[in-house]
Design a protein around this motif. Structure first.
Motif, mmCIF file in Angstrom:
data_model
loop_
_atom_site.group_PDB
_atom_site.id
_atom_site.type_symbol
_atom_site.label_atom_id
_atom_site.label_comp_id
_atom_site.label_asym_id
_atom_site.label_seq_id
_atom_site.Cartn_x
_atom_site.Cartn_y
_atom_site.Cartn_z
ATOM 1 N N MET A 1 1.264 6.132 0.196
ATOM 2 C CA MET A 1 0.074 6.466 0.923
ATOM 3 C C MET A 1 0.429 7.499 1.980
ATOM 4 S SD MET A 1 -1.770 2.864 1.633
ATOM 5 C CE MET A 1 -1.027 1.483 0.851
ATOM 6 N N GLU A 2 0.194 8.745 1.736
ATOM 7 C CA GLU A 2 0.526 9.797 2.681
ATOM 8 C C GLU A 2 -0.720 10.473 3.205
ATOM 9 O OE1 GLU A 2 3.325 12.678 1.365
ATOM 10 O OE2 GLU A 2 4.541 11.162 0.381
ATOM 11 N N GLU A 3 -0.628 10.969 4.425
ATOM 12 C CA GLU A 3 -1.689 11.778 4.989
ATOM 13 C C GLU A 3 -1.135 13.173 5.159
ATOM 14 O OE1 GLU A 3 -5.157 10.182 7.853
ATOM 15 O OE2 GLU A 3 -3.336 9.020 7.801
ATOM 16 N N SER A 4 -1.989 14.135 5.469
ATOM 17 C CA SER A 4 -1.548 15.512 5.610
ATOM 18 C C SER A 4 -0.499 15.638 6.712
ATOM 19 C CB SER A 4 -2.750 16.411 5.904
ATOM 20 O OG SER A 4 -3.286 16.066 7.169
ATOM 21 N N GLN A 5 0.095 16.793 6.819
ATOM 22 C CA GLN A 5 1.170 17.027 7.767
ATOM 23 C C GLN A 5 0.667 17.265 9.195
ATOM 24 O OE1 GLN A 5 4.265 16.516 6.847
ATOM 25 N NE2 GLN A 5 3.509 16.047 4.799
ATOM 26 N N VAL A 6 -0.613 17.048 9.448
ATOM 27 C CA VAL A 6 -1.181 17.213 10.780
ATOM 28 C C VAL A 6 -0.582 16.154 11.699
ATOM 29 C CG1 VAL A 6 -3.334 17.128 12.111
ATOM 30 C CG2 VAL A 6 -3.320 18.105 9.812
ATOM 31 N N LYS A 7 -0.301 16.524 12.955
ATOM 32 C CA LYS A 7 0.212 15.572 13.940
ATOM 33 C C LYS A 7 -0.877 14.544 14.224
ATOM 34 C CE LYS A 7 2.851 14.297 17.524
ATOM 35 N NZ LYS A 7 3.138 12.931 17.427
ATOM 36 N N LEU A 8 -0.599 13.299 13.927
ATOM 37 C CA LEU A 8 -1.570 12.220 14.103
ATOM 38 C C LEU A 8 -1.259 11.450 15.376
ATOM 39 C CD1 LEU A 8 -1.613 10.964 10.438
ATOM 40 C CD2 LEU A 8 -3.406 12.260 11.587
ATOM 41 N N PRO A 9 -2.290 10.946 16.041
ATOM 42 C CA PRO A 9 -2.034 10.158 17.251
ATOM 43 C C PRO A 9 -1.377 8.831 16.902
ATOM 44 C CG PRO A 9 -4.368 10.123 16.704
ATOM 45 C CD PRO A 9 -3.714 11.069 15.743
ATOM 46 N N LEU B 1 -5.622 0.491 18.408
ATOM 47 C CA LEU B 1 -4.633 0.412 17.340
ATOM 48 C C LEU B 1 -3.461 1.288 17.744
ATOM 49 C CD1 LEU B 1 -3.582 -0.154 14.435
ATOM 50 C CD2 LEU B 1 -4.982 1.794 13.678
ATOM 51 N N ASP B 2 -2.330 0.665 18.044
ATOM 52 C CA ASP B 2 -1.112 1.385 18.410
ATOM 53 C C ASP B 2 -0.151 1.325 17.234
ATOM 54 O OD1 ASP B 2 -1.622 2.138 21.210
ATOM 55 O OD2 ASP B 2 -1.717 -0.031 21.527
ATOM 56 N N VAL B 3 0.037 2.478 16.585
ATOM 57 C CA VAL B 3 0.890 2.568 15.404
ATOM 58 C C VAL B 3 2.321 2.863 15.865
ATOM 59 C CG1 VAL B 3 1.288 3.753 13.217
ATOM 60 C CG2 VAL B 3 -1.053 3.430 14.054
ATOM 61 N N SER B 4 3.282 2.111 15.336
ATOM 62 C CA SER B 4 4.685 2.347 15.669
ATOM 63 C C SER B 4 5.062 3.776 15.309
ATOM 64 C CB SER B 4 5.588 1.374 14.920
ATOM 65 O OG SER B 4 5.300 0.054 15.301
ATOM 66 N N ALA B 5 5.827 4.402 16.170
ATOM 67 C CA ALA B 5 6.149 5.828 16.033
ATOM 68 C C ALA B 5 6.847 6.166 14.718
ATOM 69 C CB ALA B 5 7.008 6.274 17.210
ATOM 70 N N ASP B 6 7.646 5.254 14.201
ATOM 71 C CA ASP B 6 8.429 5.564 12.999
ATOM 72 C C ASP B 6 7.723 5.166 11.699
ATOM 73 O OD1 ASP B 6 8.602 2.856 13.546
ATOM 74 O OD2 ASP B 6 10.680 2.694 12.857
ATOM 75 N N ARG B 7 6.441 4.805 11.764
ATOM 76 C CA ARG B 7 5.723 4.360 10.576
ATOM 77 C C ARG B 7 5.013 5.527 9.913
ATOM 78 N NH1 ARG B 7 7.988 -0.134 9.164
ATOM 79 N NH2 ARG B 7 6.412 -0.073 7.555
ATOM 80 N N ASP B 8 5.062 5.564 8.584
ATOM 81 C CA ASP B 8 4.407 6.654 7.859
ATOM 82 C C ASP B 8 3.256 6.157 6.974
ATOM 83 O OD1 ASP B 8 5.869 5.342 5.964
ATOM 84 O OD2 ASP B 8 6.855 7.117 5.164
ATOM 85 N N GLU B 9 2.753 4.949 7.258
ATOM 86 C CA GLU B 9 1.614 4.433 6.491
ATOM 87 C C GLU B 9 0.420 5.365 6.622
ATOM 88 O OE1 GLU B 9 3.989 0.746 6.503
ATOM 89 O OE2 GLU B 9 3.651 2.293 7.959
ATOM 90 N N TYR B 10 -0.407 5.363 5.629
ATOM 91 C CA TYR B 10 -1.660 6.109 5.598
ATOM 92 C C TYR B 10 -2.529 5.592 6.741
ATOM 93 C CZ TYR B 10 -6.069 7.628 3.327
ATOM 94 O OH TYR B 10 -7.280 8.187 3.035
ATOM 95 N N ARG B 11 -2.767 6.417 7.761
ATOM 96 C CA ARG B 11 -3.441 5.979 8.980
ATOM 97 C C ARG B 11 -4.861 5.479 8.717
ATOM 98 N NH1 ARG B 11 -0.322 7.534 13.544
ATOM 99 N NH2 ARG B 11 1.783 7.563 12.710
ATOM 100 N N ALA B 12 -5.585 6.103 7.808
ATOM 101 C CA ALA B 12 -6.943 5.632 7.502
ATOM 102 C C ALA B 12 -6.888 4.197 6.972
ATOM 103 C CB ALA B 12 -7.621 6.556 6.501
ATOM 104 N N PHE B 13 -5.854 3.864 6.219
ATOM 105 C CA PHE B 13 -5.670 2.502 5.719
ATOM 106 C C PHE B 13 -5.459 1.531 6.880
ATOM 107 C CE2 PHE B 13 -2.478 -0.738 4.383
ATOM 108 C CZ PHE B 13 -3.315 -1.508 3.595
ATOM 109 N N LEU B 14 -4.641 1.908 7.859
ATOM 110 C CA LEU B 14 -4.400 1.046 9.016
ATOM 111 C C LEU B 14 -5.687 0.839 9.815
ATOM 112 C CD1 LEU B 14 -0.931 2.383 10.219
ATOM 113 C CD2 LEU B 14 -1.419 0.449 8.703
ATOM 114 N N VAL B 15 -6.478 1.894 9.974
ATOM 115 C CA VAL B 15 -7.769 1.774 10.652
ATOM 116 C C VAL B 15 -8.686 0.836 9.860
ATOM 117 C CG1 VAL B 15 -9.857 3.030 11.321
ATOM 118 C CG2 VAL B 15 -7.607 3.992 11.850
ATOM 119 N N ALA B 16 -8.677 0.948 8.535
ATOM 120 C CA ALA B 16 -9.498 0.075 7.689
ATOM 121 C C ALA B 16 -9.115 -1.392 7.901
ATOM 122 C CB ALA B 16 -9.360 0.462 6.219
ATOM 123 N N LEU B 17 -7.841 -1.673 8.125
ATOM 124 C CA LEU B 17 -7.417 -3.048 8.387
ATOM 125 C C LEU B 17 -7.991 -3.567 9.704
ATOM 126 C CD1 LEU B 17 -3.693 -2.967 7.203
ATOM 127 C CD2 LEU B 17 -5.662 -3.959 6.019
#
Length: 189
Positions: free
Chosen positions: A1-9, A148-164
Protein backbone atom coordinates in the motif's frame (compact mmCIF):
# COMPACT_ATOMS: atom_id res chain seq x y z
CA UNK A 1 0.00 0.00 0.00
CA UNK A 2 1.97 3.01 -1.21
CA UNK A 3 1.08 6.65 -1.58
CA UNK A 4 2.74 9.16 -3.89
CA UNK A 5 6.14 10.61 -3.07
CA UNK A 6 4.55 13.81 -1.69
CA UNK A 7 5.70 14.71 1.84
CA UNK A 8 2.83 13.60 4.06
CA UNK A 9 2.12 14.95 7.54
CA UNK A 10 2.69 12.73 10.54
CA UNK A 11 -0.40 14.17 12.29
CA UNK A 12 -3.90 14.21 10.85
CA UNK A 13 -6.99 15.72 12.43
CA UNK A 14 -10.14 13.68 11.77
CA UNK A 15 -13.32 15.61 12.52
CA UNK A 16 -16.63 13.75 12.62
CA UNK A 17 -19.30 16.28 11.60
CA UNK A 18 -22.50 14.73 12.97
CA UNK A 19 -24.87 17.41 11.74
CA UNK A 20 -23.12 18.69 8.61
CA UNK A 21 -24.98 18.79 5.31
CA UNK A 22 -21.84 18.22 3.25
CA UNK A 23 -18.94 15.96 4.26
CA UNK A 24 -19.44 13.73 7.28
CA UNK A 25 -15.71 13.67 8.09
CA UNK A 26 -13.03 16.17 7.17
CA UNK A 27 -9.38 15.19 7.53
CA UNK A 28 -6.79 17.95 7.73
CA UNK A 29 -3.25 18.55 8.90
CA UNK A 30 -2.47 20.85 11.84
CA UNK A 31 -2.48 23.95 9.61
CA UNK A 32 -5.95 23.22 8.20
CA UNK A 33 -4.96 21.81 4.79
CA UNK A 34 -7.64 19.32 3.73
CA UNK A 35 -6.29 15.88 2.74
CA UNK A 36 -9.48 13.81 2.68
CA UNK A 37 -13.25 14.12 3.03
CA UNK A 38 -15.71 11.35 3.75
CA UNK A 39 -19.35 11.28 2.67
CA UNK A 40 -22.04 8.72 3.32
CA UNK A 41 -24.74 6.95 1.37
CA UNK A 42 -28.25 7.97 2.32
CA UNK A 43 -30.82 5.62 3.86
CA UNK A 44 -28.79 2.45 4.27
CA UNK A 45 -28.66 -0.32 6.85
CA UNK A 46 -25.35 0.29 8.59
CA UNK A 47 -22.59 2.69 7.64
CA UNK A 48 -21.62 3.10 3.97
CA UNK A 49 -18.95 5.75 3.55
CA UNK A 50 -16.77 6.99 0.67
CA UNK A 51 -13.39 8.65 1.20
CA UNK A 52 -12.14 11.23 -1.31
CA UNK A 53 -8.78 12.95 -1.66
CA UNK A 54 -8.54 16.75 -1.68
CA UNK A 55 -9.11 16.72 -5.46
CA UNK A 56 -12.43 14.86 -5.15
CA UNK A 57 -11.11 11.48 -6.36
CA UNK A 58 -12.67 8.52 -4.57
CA UNK A 59 -10.02 6.42 -2.81
CA UNK A 60 -11.72 4.16 -0.29
CA UNK A 61 -15.15 2.77 0.56
CA UNK A 62 -16.09 1.70 4.06
CA UNK A 63 -19.17 -0.40 4.64
CA UNK A 64 -20.59 -1.96 7.74
CA UNK A 65 -21.59 -5.59 7.36
CA UNK A 66 -24.84 -6.54 9.03
CA UNK A 67 -25.79 -9.74 10.83
CA UNK A 68 -22.54 -10.14 12.76
CA UNK A 69 -22.21 -10.65 16.51
CA UNK A 70 -19.61 -7.87 16.63
CA UNK A 71 -19.64 -4.69 14.53
CA UNK A 72 -17.75 -5.55 11.34
CA UNK A 73 -16.56 -3.22 8.58
CA UNK A 74 -14.99 -3.78 5.17
CA UNK A 75 -12.49 -1.25 3.78
CA UNK A 76 -12.04 -1.32 -0.01
CA UNK A 77 -9.69 0.57 -2.29
CA UNK A 78 -11.44 2.15 -5.28
CA UNK A 79 -8.61 4.27 -6.68
CA UNK A 80 -8.91 4.93 -10.39
CA UNK A 81 -5.29 3.92 -11.05
CA UNK A 82 -5.77 0.41 -9.64
CA UNK A 83 -8.29 -2.41 -9.58
CA UNK A 84 -10.92 -2.29 -6.84
CA UNK A 85 -9.84 -4.51 -3.96
CA UNK A 86 -10.56 -5.21 -0.33
CA UNK A 87 -7.91 -3.64 1.89
CA UNK A 88 -9.14 -4.95 5.24
CA UNK A 89 -11.85 -6.46 7.36
CA UNK A 90 -12.26 -4.74 10.74
CA UNK A 91 -14.11 -6.22 13.71
CA UNK A 92 -14.81 -4.58 17.08
CA UNK A 93 -14.16 -7.13 19.81
CA UNK A 94 -14.04 -7.22 23.58
CA UNK A 95 -16.17 -5.33 26.03
CA UNK A 96 -17.91 -2.13 24.90
CA UNK A 97 -15.61 0.08 27.01
CA UNK A 98 -12.49 -1.50 25.49
CA UNK A 99 -13.19 -0.49 21.87
CA UNK A 100 -10.67 -2.96 20.52
CA UNK A 101 -10.52 -3.38 16.75
CA UNK A 102 -9.05 -6.46 15.09
CA UNK A 103 -7.92 -5.64 11.55
CA UNK A 104 -7.09 -8.25 8.94
CA UNK A 105 -5.46 -6.30 6.08
CA UNK A 106 -3.81 -7.30 2.82
CA UNK A 107 -0.43 -6.44 4.35
CA UNK A 108 -0.96 -8.25 7.66
CA UNK A 109 -2.88 -8.09 10.93
CA UNK A 110 -3.29 -4.96 13.02
CA UNK A 111 -4.84 -4.32 16.44
CA UNK A 112 -6.22 -0.98 17.60
CA UNK A 113 -6.93 -0.88 21.30
CA UNK A 114 -7.51 1.61 24.05
CA UNK A 115 -4.48 2.54 26.14
CA UNK A 116 -4.97 2.93 29.86
CA UNK A 117 -8.26 2.54 31.69
CA UNK A 118 -11.86 2.57 30.47
CA UNK A 119 -11.92 6.39 30.61
CA UNK A 120 -8.85 6.83 28.43
CA UNK A 121 -9.21 8.63 25.11
CA UNK A 122 -6.04 7.24 23.55
CA UNK A 123 -5.76 4.24 21.23
CA UNK A 124 -2.69 2.46 19.91
CA UNK A 125 -2.58 0.95 16.41
CA UNK A 126 -0.07 -1.90 16.28
CA UNK A 127 1.10 -4.30 13.61
CA UNK A 128 2.69 -7.15 15.48
CA UNK A 129 4.83 -5.50 18.17
CA UNK A 130 5.38 -2.31 16.15
CA UNK A 131 3.41 0.84 16.94
CA UNK A 132 2.06 2.23 13.66
CA UNK A 133 0.07 5.14 15.07
CA UNK A 134 -1.47 6.69 18.16
CA UNK A 135 -5.07 7.90 17.95
CA UNK A 136 -6.37 10.39 20.51
CA UNK A 137 -10.03 11.37 20.80
CA UNK A 138 -10.99 14.83 22.03
CA UNK A 139 -12.48 14.20 25.49
CA UNK A 140 -15.11 16.92 24.98
CA UNK A 141 -18.67 15.56 24.85
CA UNK A 142 -19.63 18.18 22.25
CA UNK A 143 -16.96 17.34 19.67
CA UNK A 144 -15.86 14.25 17.78
CA UNK A 145 -12.30 15.04 16.83
CA UNK A 146 -9.50 12.50 16.61
CA UNK A 147 -5.78 13.14 16.23
CA UNK A 148 -3.95 10.49 14.24
CA UNK A 149 -0.21 10.53 14.90
CA UNK A 150 1.58 8.23 12.46
CA UNK A 151 5.00 6.91 13.52
CA UNK A 152 7.72 8.60 11.49
CA UNK A 153 9.20 5.37 10.15
CA UNK A 154 5.89 3.89 8.93
CA UNK A 155 5.13 3.65 5.22
CA UNK A 156 1.52 2.41 5.42
CA UNK A 157 -0.96 3.90 2.98
CA UNK A 158 -2.09 6.99 4.93
CA UNK A 159 -5.64 6.98 3.55
CA UNK A 160 -5.97 3.43 4.93
CA UNK A 161 -4.84 4.59 8.39
CA UNK A 162 -7.36 7.45 8.27
CA UNK A 163 -10.06 4.93 7.25
CA UNK A 164 -9.25 2.93 10.40
CA UNK A 165 -9.86 6.03 12.55
CA UNK A 166 -13.21 6.53 10.80
CA UNK A 167 -14.14 2.91 11.54
CA UNK A 168 -13.12 3.51 15.17
CA UNK A 169 -15.45 6.52 15.30
CA UNK A 170 -18.33 4.53 13.80
CA UNK A 171 -17.72 1.49 16.02
CA UNK A 172 -17.78 3.60 19.19
CA UNK A 173 -21.30 4.90 18.72
CA UNK A 174 -23.63 3.44 21.31
CA UNK A 175 -27.03 1.95 20.39
CA UNK A 176 -29.82 4.30 21.49
CA UNK A 177 -27.58 7.37 21.20
CA UNK A 178 -28.99 9.82 18.60
CA UNK A 179 -25.49 10.00 17.16
CA UNK A 180 -25.29 6.21 16.88
CA UNK A 181 -27.39 5.94 13.76
CA UNK A 182 -25.47 5.44 10.52
CA UNK A 183 -24.15 8.61 8.95
CA UNK A 184 -26.74 10.08 6.62
CA UNK A 185 -25.10 12.77 4.54
CA UNK A 186 -24.96 13.79 0.94
CA UNK A 187 -23.56 11.10 -1.29
CA UNK A 188 -21.23 12.18 -4.07
CA UNK A 189 -22.57 11.35 -7.55
Amino acid sequence: MEESQVKLPSRYIVEDKHFALDSKFVITDETGNIYYTVDSTLFTMGDKLQMYDAGGNELIRIRQENLHLHKTYIIESVRTDADEMQLASVKRTGLLGQHKLEIIAVDGAYIMEKRGNAFSHEFMLKKGDDVVAIVTKDPSATKSIYWLDVSADRDEYRAFLVALVIVLSCAQRLPGNPLSTPHEGNAKP
